[in-house]
Design an enzyme around this catalytic site. Structure first.
Site, mmCIF file in Angstrom:
data_model
loop_
_atom_site.group_PDB
_atom_site.id
_atom_site.type_symbol
_atom_site.label_atom_id
_atom_site.label_comp_id
_atom_site.label_asym_id
_atom_site.label_seq_id
_atom_site.Cartn_x
_atom_site.Cartn_y
_atom_site.Cartn_z
ATOM 1 N N LYS A 134 64.813 82.507 63.045
ATOM 2 C CA LYS A 134 63.361 82.592 63.202
ATOM 3 C C LYS A 134 62.986 83.048 64.633
ATOM 4 C CE LYS A 134 62.239 81.332 58.983
ATOM 5 N NZ LYS A 134 63.152 80.490 58.309
HETATM 6 C C1 LIG Z 1 62.834 79.616 56.891
HETATM 7 C C2 LIG Z 1 61.733 79.371 55.926
HETATM 8 C C3 LIG Z 1 61.465 78.100 55.390
HETATM 9 C C4 LIG Z 1 62.377 76.922 55.566
HETATM 10 O O1 LIG Z 1 62.668 76.581 56.839
HETATM 11 P P1 LIG Z 1 64.046 75.778 57.163
HETATM 12 O O2 LIG Z 1 63.860 75.436 58.609
HETATM 13 O O3 LIG Z 1 65.169 76.714 56.918
HETATM 14 O O4 LIG Z 1 64.064 74.577 56.296
HETATM 15 C C5 LIG Z 1 60.358 77.960 54.591
HETATM 16 N N1 LIG Z 1 59.563 78.997 54.283
HETATM 17 C C6 LIG Z 1 59.804 80.234 54.741
HETATM 18 C C7 LIG Z 1 58.876 81.349 54.366
HETATM 19 C C8 LIG Z 1 60.900 80.468 55.554
HETATM 20 O O5 LIG Z 1 61.159 81.705 55.975
#
Ligand SMILES: *Cc1c(COP(=O)(O)O)cnc(C)c1O
Length: 392
Positions: A184
């Site tokens: 991210k």
């Molecule tokens: C990465 C992501 C999540 C989940 O996040 P995690 O930290 O991996 O649990 C939820 N929604 C979207 C759109 C994502 O890209």
């Protein structure tokens, strides 16, 4: 596989190492003062009243739906063109995700008209996703919510730093959810944040994050009481001081990194414009700014995505797909009975979208190599097996 150009890469240096070393030397590793500092800095950055660091983005989404009182028999309207965690978090609460289609092959966000069409007497909330960091058009969505007395959750996992009409994404609905997973824009390996301006929701988030308990180990360490009460069914969704230390440094650098991402995205758009059959979504102007989490392209129906991805792999370029639609996953089909054809725009993009590498440290030559490669491959490639159904 050693990629010449990976899909994503974390921008990180000695500052993060120093911050983590400081935490290790302090010998306080579980949620405490560093996490409080990260939360305060994050809330200040977003311009939101409350921010709670959690173990990951999925936990943030679960907490968000739970504190809004969503439960058995309730429906939550959400896109299918998202990561499965968006819908899973609704299921964790015993509620039913109801999928609404995206606007089209250029606007990959949930369409407010489709949301409005899916409202039923059982609907309790709308959970939007700012796809790729491009803000959803929130105004008409908030209006649908007001008209039907629905709550709004923002899955802002892609959208840290993105804005919509002068507001930061994640602060527009009732509760905003962020992920700090390794790929991210702001990364702590695993991590997340729940934000809200509502004091009552904030108190419930605080309690739910740590077993429904009224005090933390950190509070007791500081002599703030010996005992605690359990006031609700909670979870262990806490983060650690190590992750929070990374988060503080990453947050400081976020604007600069997002600006680098934007520059790369602009270069992609310019270079891909002239290539037949390659559409760059979100081409229109938005009243706000994307965080440029990913760079998606949508291929015309006569280009074989699998073929193109294989050719790019040969050239050392990693690509990905965002997303295989949730409503067509085996588990979801078994559970909800959706069939192909129910969300035509989502399904077209699910079959024809390809995500190109994008990260702050990318250099112009890498973008150019990718675009030239796509041009060469698509000029030489015969029509794919999908047939030429064209762009919808
Ligand atoms: C990465 C992501 C999540 C989940 O996040 P995690 O930290 O991996 O649990 C939820 N929604 C979207 C759109 C994502 O890209």
């Amino acid at each position: 596989m050693a990629w010449k150009i990976p899909l994503s890469d974390i921008a990180m240096d000695g500052e993060e190492i120093d911050a983590v070393r400081d935490v290790l030397q302090s010998k306080w590793l579980s949620m405490g003062p560093v996490t409080e500092e990260f939360e305060a800095a994050f809330a200040r950055y977003l311009g939101v009243k409350h921010a709670f660091a959690v173990s990951n983005g999925t936990a943030a989404l679960h907490i968000a739906h739970a504190v809004l009182g969503i439960g058995s028999g309730d429906e939550v309207i959400t896109p299918s063109l998202t990561f499965v965690a968006t819908a899973n978090s609704v299921l964790y609460c015993g509620a039913k995700p109801v999928f609404a289609d995206i606007a089209g092959t250029d606007d990959l966000n949930i369409a407010w008209e489709e949301v409005a069409a899916k409202v039923s007497p059982l609907t309790r909330a709308i959970t939007v996703v700012h796809y790729g960091g491009y803000p959803c058009d929130m105004e008409p969505i908030l209006e649908v919510a007001r008209n039907h007395d629905l709550r709004v959750v923002e899955d802002a996992a892609h959208a840290v730093g993105a804005t919509y009409k002068g507001k930061k994404c994640g602060t527009i609905g009732d509760v905003g959810c962020f992920s700090f997973f390794a790929n991210k824009n702001l990364s702590t390996g695993e991590g997340g944040m729940v934000v809200t301006n509502d004091d009552d929701l904030a108190e419930r988030i605080r309690v739910m994050r740590s077993h429904g308990m009224t005090t933390l180990t950190w509070d007791r360490h500081r002599g703030h009481g010996y005992s605690y009460d359990v006031t609700d069914l909670g979870y262990n969704y806490r983060t650690s001081e190590i992750a929070s230390a990374l988060g503080i440094v990453q947050l400081r650098r976020l604007e600069q990194n997002n600006a680098k991402r934007k520059r790369i995205a602009d270069r992609y758009r310019n270079a891909l414009e002239g290539i037949e059959g390659i559409g760059c979504p979100f081409s229109g102007s938005i009243d706000g700014e994307s965080s440029h989490h990913i760079f998606p392209v949508v291929l015309s129906g006569n280009i074989s995505r699998a073929g193109l991805q294989a050719e790019l792999k040969e050239r050392g370029i990693q690509t990905s797909i965002h997303y295989p639609p949730i409503h067509l996953f085996t588990y979801y089909r078994r559970l909800l009975g959706d069939t192909p054809g129910s969300l035509p725009n989502t399904e077209f993009v699910g079959e024809h979208e390809m995500t190109l590498p994008l990260y702050p440290g990318m250099i112009d030559g890498e973008v150019d190599y990718i675009c030239t490669s796509i041009d060469e491959v698509t000029s030489g490639i015969p029509a794919g097996e999908e047939g030429s159904q064209g762009m919808r």
